[in-house]
Every structure is written in structure tokens, then in C-alpha cells.
Design an enzyme around this catalytic site. Structure first.
Site, mmCIF file in Angstrom:
data_model
loop_
_atom_site.group_PDB
_atom_site.id
_atom_site.type_symbol
_atom_site.label_atom_id
_atom_site.label_comp_id
_atom_site.label_asym_id
_atom_site.label_seq_id
_atom_site.Cartn_x
_atom_site.Cartn_y
_atom_site.Cartn_z
ATOM 1 N N GLU A 133 -13.719 -3.537 -1.700
ATOM 2 C CA GLU A 133 -13.687 -4.119 -0.299
ATOM 3 C C GLU A 133 -12.423 -3.650 0.126
ATOM 4 O OE1 GLU A 133 -16.205 -8.403 -1.338
ATOM 5 O OE2 GLU A 133 -14.175 -8.441 -1.183
ATOM 6 N N TYR A 161 0.766 -1.216 -0.170
ATOM 7 C CA TYR A 161 -0.089 0.029 0.050
ATOM 8 C C TYR A 161 0.722 1.292 0.022
ATOM 9 C CZ TYR A 161 -3.490 -3.222 1.198
ATOM 10 O OH TYR A 161 -4.460 -4.672 1.264
ATOM 11 N N THR A 218 -34.539 2.917 -1.142
ATOM 12 C CA THR A 218 -34.353 3.540 0.219
ATOM 13 C C THR A 218 -34.432 2.153 1.373
ATOM 14 O OG1 THR A 218 -36.847 3.677 0.533
ATOM 15 C CG2 THR A 218 -35.496 5.446 -0.373
ATOM 16 N N HIS A 219 -33.704 2.124 2.256
ATOM 17 C CA HIS A 219 -33.563 1.093 3.219
ATOM 18 C C HIS A 219 -33.208 -0.362 2.609
ATOM 19 C CE1 HIS A 219 -35.449 3.747 6.223
ATOM 20 N NE2 HIS A 219 -36.269 3.873 5.261
#
Length: 432
Positions: A274, A5, A139-140
Site C-alpha cells: 500500500e 522517505y 482474468t477480470h
């Protein structure tokens, strides 16, 4: 930072060789400033220019002194004669260390800002290209109403713009020179020394300090980094959700020869998103530490120093790495327009429930909101359970008692949901 990294430019900035070179620059600028005040003879400045960093010798001396700055100044002094008396004149360790570190932070901030701007450019391009592309809004996690895919990218673009503004605010706080002496009261210095060094290094001035630059400045910057990380994780989470097999509307690009699983050849996993999500959590882990560093005994000790030696190189490496990987991921994003349209069609007009509700309330003053809401809700329940078109279920349940047929038919137009997209874009991008 582990090589996986690490970013070459950041590693170079925070390398020991470069860090100690900046320490030397600070020391030389202080002596030069004394010279402008007629304290140090100009010919002595020429001698000081011959000094070089001898890292092995410094480390050897530090074994005895147990003090890196003392080892540093003695390593410098060994290289010249009586002129060495001007080295470190009137200043304390953190005048050198904090000023140099703030300079390294400035150098790194410039790279972060560039990567944020590159990311914003990519998001703007995606926004404009997908202005008229319909995607089911959620939504949700549940179907809401269709919206413009371009608006999704525009939302992220605007958020990155706010992060750039926050970074600029934090930069003004942290990119300062601190040459104020042991107690921060300039007792053995002149304020002009600090002003001279700041100008040479193109830094602002720490107007008042103790022996150290106050760590609220650093905490602000790192909290901004934590905020940037939250944006990166937000975007990565959205990509991961859209790449799920049962959604399959957006996906990371998959290069030739790439493998998704060691055991299942069919897998194409959102590994970049991820990865960014995990690194974003790493970045935010430093936020609490940075605030705790502002609490020093009598406002001056070195409890902050140990963790900062690790924190700043790691933070800048991971943040720049994450910004670049996010930009690359978005540039290679696969957009499945057919799948988006398929999901909209499969919803069988259920997403027009609010459109019908709002229109009837606005046009028919004889009906209460509760009555028409309950009617439409019952119809959506039937439509969803029976996989029937909401329009047909509404007609079967006497919706024409509240609206005429022509007006009712006109309501079911998907373009209605993106009718203000151009205006929103004009707000954000100031296009004509």
C-alpha cells in the site's frame, strides 16, 4: 524530502553543499578549458584551486543580489585577488546550473539503475524457484486457468528489464554538459570549452541549446520514472489482492513484534504494498509538470527552475526508496502453496473448459465451434452452481458423442497448463 522517505545517498547528492561543490567544479573546469586555449595563465589556475564553498556568505550576498549564481560567483571572487576575473568567463548562469544539475541527475540515475537491477535479480530468483508451482490464473478477477507462479514473477522481471532499457535511453538524453553561453550560440565561448568540461565530468554534450538545456530531455527521464512507478504499483496491487483473507495465496512477510492494526490484533495488512502504491502515484504526479517545463518563453526563462529544485530530490528519494522497499517485500514474500492448490481443487476442473473445447474442435471436424461451445458453457454453469466436477457434468451431457472416453480422460491433466513454461523461461532468461 521528509525523513521517512529520504535515502541517505540521494540526500547527499542533492544537498546544498554537494550541489554548490559541483557548481564550483563546473566553474573551475571552464577556467581550465580557457587555460588550454592560452587565455588563462596556468599560475592563475593554482590560485583558483584555493577557493572553497562558503555557503553562509553566499546566502548573505544573495539577500542583496536576489540571484543565486551571482551570489555564488561573488562569494568565490572574494576569496582571491585579481585572478577572480577568470571566474564565469563567457558563460551564463544556466551553463553552470544545468550542467551541474545534469551531473547530479547522472549520479542519482546510477543508484536507480542499481536498484532496478537488484529488483530484477530477486524476480528472476523467484521465477526459477516457482517454475512448476501451479496457481489459479485470473482474468477480470475471476478464475481463468491454472498457470505457473514462476511465470508471474518472470512477467515482472521482463518488465523491469524494459524499464532498465528505457532508463538507459533517457540517461543518454539527460546526462549532458551545456556550456554554450547566454543565447546558446557560443558567441563569447569556444565549442572546445564545452567539450573540455563534458570530458572532465564524464558527460555527453548538449549539441544545441538555447540559454538552457531543453526540458524535453528531463521530461523523457521523468516519464520513464512514471513508467517504473506504474510497474511498482502493478506488483504491489497484485500482492494486495493475493493477501486478501478470502484469497491468502501470497502475503507480505510479517516480522516478530510487527503490528497490523492499532485496534484489531489479528490483522496482518499489506502495508508495504500500500505504501508503494501511494508513492507510485506521487512519482507520476511530476510527469505532467516535467512536460510543461519544456514550454519556456522564447525557449528560455526560469519558470522550470523553481519546481525542479523540489522535483528532482523528491523524485529520486521516493523512487529509490520504493524500489528498495519493493525488493525487500518480494524477498520476504510468503507463498502459500497449499492455499493455491486448495483453490485449484475447489474449482472442480471447471478451468478445463477451453481445453475440452479446443481439442474437440481440432479432432472432430463434424462439429461446429458454436455447438460445442454452448454445450460446454451450459455444463460449466451447472458445475459452478451445483459445485460439481465439470468432468462429471460433461459426461452426463453426452460429451462422449464428440470424443472417446480415453481421449477425454487424458485432457484433465493440470500439467498441461505449464507445459511451455520452460520454453518461455528460455526466451526470457536464455537458460539451457
Amino acid at each position: 524530502m521528509i525523513s521517512r522517505y529520504s535515502v541517505e545517498e540521494i540526500e547527499k547528492i542533492w544537498s546544498d553543499q554537494n550541489k554548490y561543490q559541483v557548481w564550483l567544479d563546473v566553474e573551475k573546469y571552464v577556467v581550465e578549458a580557457w587555460s588550454t586555449l592560452k587565455i588563462v595563465p596556468k599560475q592563475d589556475l593554482l590560485v583558483l584551486e584555493k577557493i572553497k564553498i562558503d555557503l553562509p556568505r553566499m546566502l548573505e550576498i544573495e539577500k542583496e543580489t536576489k540571484h543565486d549564481v551571482v551570489a555564488f560567483t561573488r562569494m568565490l571572487s572574494e576569496q582571491i585577488g585579481n585572478e577572480s576575473r577568470w571566474i564565469h568567463l563567457g558563460i551564463t548562469s544556466t551553463d553552470v546550473v544545468d550542467t551541474a544539475q545534469n551531473f547530479l541527475i547522472k549520479s542519482s540515475n546510477l543508484i536507480v539503475q542499481k536498484e532496478l537491477e537488484n529488483l530484477a535479480k530477486t524476480l528472476k530468483s523467484l521465477s526459477l524457484k516457482n517454475e512448476k508451482v501451479l496457481i489459479m490464473g485470473r482474468t477480470h478477477g475471476m478464475y481463468g486457468e491454472p498457470t505457473s507462479l514462476g511465470l508471474k514473477f518472470a512477467l515482472w522481471y521482463e518488465e523491469i528489464q524494459r524499464q532498465i532499457q528505457r532508463l538507459n535511453l533517457a540517461r543518454r538524453d539527460i546526462e549532458v554538459a551545456k556550456i554554450s553561453g547566454s543565447m546558446g550560440n557560443y558567441a563569447n565561448l569556444e565549442l572546445k570549452i564545452e567539450e573540455f568540461v563534458a570530458k572532465k565530468m564524464k558527460l555527453g554534450i548538449d549539441k544545441i541549446s538555447t540559454q538552457v538545456t531543453q526540458r524535453d530531455r528531463h521530461a523523457f527521464l521523468i516519464s520513464v520514472f512514471g513508467n517504473i512507478a506504474s510497474t511498482l504499483e502493478k506488483i504491489s496491487t497484485e500482492i494486495r489482492l493475493f493477501q486478501r483473507s478470502d484469497v491468502n495465496e501470497l502475503a507480505e512477510g510479517f516480522s516478530v513484534g510487527q503490528k497490523g492494526s492499532s485496534s484489531m490484533p489479528h490483522k496482518k495488512n499489506p502495508i508495504s504494498s500500500e505504501n508503494i502504491a501511494g508513492l507510485s502515484r506521487f512519482i507520476r504526479s511530476f510527469v505532467t509538470m516535467s512536460f510543461e517545463n519544456n514550454n519556456l518563453w522564447h525557449e528560455r526563462d526560469i519558470s522550470h527552475s523553481s519546481n525542479e529544485r523540489i522535483m528532482f530530490p523528491d523524485l529520486f528519494n521516493v523512487l529509490v526508496y520504493s524500489l528498495r522497499r519493493m525488493n525487500e517485500t518480494l524477498q520476504n514474500l510468503s507463498i502459500n502453496k497449499k492455499q493455491m492448490q486448495k483453490h485449484i481443487l475447489e474449482a472442480k476442473n471447471i478451468y478445463f473448459s477451453q481445453r475440452v473445447l479446443t481439442y474437440i474442435i481440432m479432432q472432430n471436424h463434424q462439429v461446429t465451434r458454436e455447438k460445442i461451445y454452448d454445450l460446454i458453457q451450459n455444463c460449466t454453469t451447472i458445475a459452478w452452481a451445483e459445485k460439481t466436477d465439470l468432468k462429471d457434468v460433461l459426461l452426463q451431457n453426452n460429451i462422449l458423442d464428440f470424443i472417446d472416453q480415453k481421449e477425454f480422460d487424458a485432457l484433465f491433466d493440470d500439467q498441461y497448463f505449464i507445459r511451455h513454461t520452460k520454453e518461455i523461461f528460455n526466451r526470457i532468461f536464455k537458460t539451457k
